[in-house]
Motif scaffolding. Sequence first.
Motif, PDB file in Angstrom:
ATOM      1  N   GLU A 179       6.269   0.430  -5.424  1.00  0.00           N
ATOM      2  CA  GLU A 179       5.191  -0.560  -5.354  1.00  0.00           C
ATOM      3  C   GLU A 179       4.304  -0.323  -4.139  1.00  0.00           C
ATOM      4  O   GLU A 179       3.085  -0.481  -4.211  1.00  0.00           O
ATOM      5  CB  GLU A 179       5.774  -1.976  -5.306  1.00  0.00           C
ATOM      6  N   LYS A 180       4.899   0.067  -3.030  1.00  0.00           N
ATOM      7  CA  LYS A 180       4.114   0.351  -1.833  1.00  0.00           C
ATOM      8  C   LYS A 180       3.180   1.532  -2.078  1.00  0.00           C
ATOM      9  O   LYS A 180       2.016   1.509  -1.670  1.00  0.00           O
ATOM     10  CB  LYS A 180       5.059   0.656  -0.664  1.00  0.00           C
ATOM     11  N   GLN A 181       3.660   2.561  -2.768  1.00  0.00           N
ATOM     12  CA  GLN A 181       2.822   3.725  -3.064  1.00  0.00           C
ATOM     13  C   GLN A 181       1.699   3.369  -4.045  1.00  0.00           C
ATOM     14  O   GLN A 181       0.563   3.833  -3.894  1.00  0.00           O
ATOM     15  CB  GLN A 181       3.678   4.868  -3.626  1.00  0.00           C
ATOM     16  N   VAL A 182       2.000   2.512  -5.024  1.00  0.00           N
ATOM     17  CA  VAL A 182       0.970   2.079  -5.974  1.00  0.00           C
ATOM     18  C   VAL A 182      -0.116   1.294  -5.245  1.00  0.00           C
ATOM     19  O   VAL A 182      -1.315   1.495  -5.485  1.00  0.00           O
ATOM     20  CB  VAL A 182       1.606   1.234  -7.106  1.00  0.00           C
ATOM     21  N   ALA A 183       0.283   0.423  -4.326  1.00  0.00           N
ATOM     22  CA  ALA A 183      -0.692  -0.343  -3.557  1.00  0.00           C
ATOM     23  C   ALA A 183      -1.543   0.574  -2.686  1.00  0.00           C
ATOM     24  O   ALA A 183      -2.756   0.387  -2.565  1.00  0.00           O
ATOM     25  CB  ALA A 183       0.019  -1.384  -2.697  1.00  0.00           C
ATOM     26  N   ARG A 184      -0.928   1.577  -2.090  1.00  0.00           N
ATOM     27  CA  ARG A 184      -1.661   2.537  -1.254  1.00  0.00           C
ATOM     28  C   ARG A 184      -2.673   3.319  -2.101  1.00  0.00           C
ATOM     29  O   ARG A 184      -3.808   3.528  -1.694  1.00  0.00           O
ATOM     30  CB  ARG A 184      -0.684   3.484  -0.576  1.00  0.00           C
ATOM     31  N   ASN A 185      -2.264   3.740  -3.290  1.00  0.00           N
ATOM     32  CA  ASN A 185      -3.179   4.475  -4.181  1.00  0.00           C
ATOM     33  C   ASN A 185      -4.366   3.609  -4.587  1.00  0.00           C
ATOM     34  O   ASN A 185      -5.502   4.084  -4.647  1.00  0.00           O
ATOM     35  CB  ASN A 185      -2.437   4.973  -5.414  1.00  0.00           C
ATOM     36  N   TYR A 186      -4.112   2.335  -4.876  1.00  0.00           N
ATOM     37  CA  TYR A 186      -5.189   1.429  -5.257  1.00  0.00           C
ATOM     38  C   TYR A 186      -6.155   1.229  -4.088  1.00  0.00           C
ATOM     39  O   TYR A 186      -7.375   1.242  -4.271  1.00  0.00           O
ATOM     40  CB  TYR A 186      -4.625   0.085  -5.710  1.00  0.00           C
ATOM     41  N   LEU A 187      -5.609   1.067  -2.887  1.00  0.00           N
ATOM     42  CA  LEU A 187      -6.447   0.904  -1.709  1.00  0.00           C
ATOM     43  C   LEU A 187      -7.310   2.138  -1.483  1.00  0.00           C
ATOM     44  O   LEU A 187      -8.511   2.026  -1.197  1.00  0.00           O
ATOM     45  CB  LEU A 187      -5.571   0.645  -0.489  1.00  0.00           C
ATOM     46  N   ASP A 188      -6.728   3.311  -1.642  1.00  0.00           N
ATOM     47  CA  ASP A 188      -7.497   4.547  -1.485  1.00  0.00           C
ATOM     48  C   ASP A 188      -8.597   4.651  -2.532  1.00  0.00           C
ATOM     49  O   ASP A 188      -9.710   5.104  -2.237  1.00  0.00           O
ATOM     50  CB  ASP A 188      -6.579   5.766  -1.573  1.00  0.00           C
ATOM     51  N   MET A 189      -8.305   4.225  -3.770  1.00  0.00           N
ATOM     52  CA  MET A 189      -9.306   4.276  -4.826  1.00  0.00           C
ATOM     53  C   MET A 189     -10.476   3.333  -4.517  1.00  0.00           C
ATOM     54  O   MET A 189     -11.642   3.694  -4.677  1.00  0.00           O
ATOM     55  CB  MET A 189      -8.689   3.892  -6.173  1.00  0.00           C
ATOM     56  N   VAL A 190     -10.158   2.130  -4.045  1.00  0.00           N
ATOM     57  CA  VAL A 190     -11.215   1.166  -3.717  1.00  0.00           C
ATOM     58  C   VAL A 190     -12.065   1.685  -2.561  1.00  0.00           C
ATOM     59  O   VAL A 190     -13.292   1.594  -2.588  1.00  0.00           O
ATOM     60  CB  VAL A 190     -10.602  -0.212  -3.388  1.00  0.00           C
ATOM     61  N   ARG A 191     -11.412   2.256  -1.547  1.00  0.00           N
ATOM     62  CA  ARG A 191     -12.169   2.809  -0.414  1.00  0.00           C
ATOM     63  C   ARG A 191     -13.082   3.950  -0.861  1.00  0.00           C
ATOM     64  O   ARG A 191     -14.227   4.052  -0.422  1.00  0.00           O
ATOM     65  CB  ARG A 191     -11.210   3.311   0.655  1.00  0.00           C
ATOM     66  N   ALA A 192     -12.579   4.818  -1.724  1.00  0.00           N
ATOM     67  CA  ALA A 192     -13.393   5.939  -2.206  1.00  0.00           C
ATOM     68  C   ALA A 192     -14.583   5.436  -3.014  1.00  0.00           C
ATOM     69  O   ALA A 192     -15.700   5.954  -2.879  1.00  0.00           O
ATOM     70  CB  ALA A 192     -12.532   6.885  -3.042  1.00  0.00           C
ATOM     71  N   LYS A 193     -14.355   4.430  -3.842  1.00  0.00           N
ATOM     72  CA  LYS A 193     -15.445   3.889  -4.651  1.00  0.00           C
ATOM     73  C   LYS A 193     -16.518   3.249  -3.766  1.00  0.00           C
ATOM     74  O   LYS A 193     -17.712   3.477  -3.963  1.00  0.00           O
ATOM     75  CB  LYS A 193     -14.893   2.853  -5.629  1.00  0.00           C
ATOM     76  N   LEU A 194     -16.089   2.481  -2.770  1.00  0.00           N
ATOM     77  CA  LEU A 194     -17.046   1.853  -1.868  1.00  0.00           C
ATOM     78  C   LEU A 194     -17.799   2.895  -1.041  1.00  0.00           C
ATOM     79  O   LEU A 194     -18.998   2.753  -0.781  1.00  0.00           O
ATOM     80  CB  LEU A 194     -16.342   0.854  -0.953  1.00  0.00           C
TER      81      LEU A 194
END
Length: 86
Positions: free
Chosen positions: A36-51
Amino acid sequence: MRYLGQRKGAVLIVVLGVLFILALLATTFATLQATEKQVARNYLDMVRAKLLAQSGAQDADSHLREYFPSRYFESVIKGSPQAWKF
């Protein structure tokens, strides 16, 4: 008296079985938490990349509007889509 000794051995086996099951549950829980921690990290990275991509596009847009007359720039942009799709 001999019957009590056999019964204590059976209880020991049952307790060891319960402890094994609890250890297995704890290991499973720890593994799921790491996932779950890795999934949250991946989502955060995706949001940062999109922004960051949207920020770059807006920065390029502002620089183009600054360097070119708006009448030429607006004619190119009119036919293109305004929203970004990821």
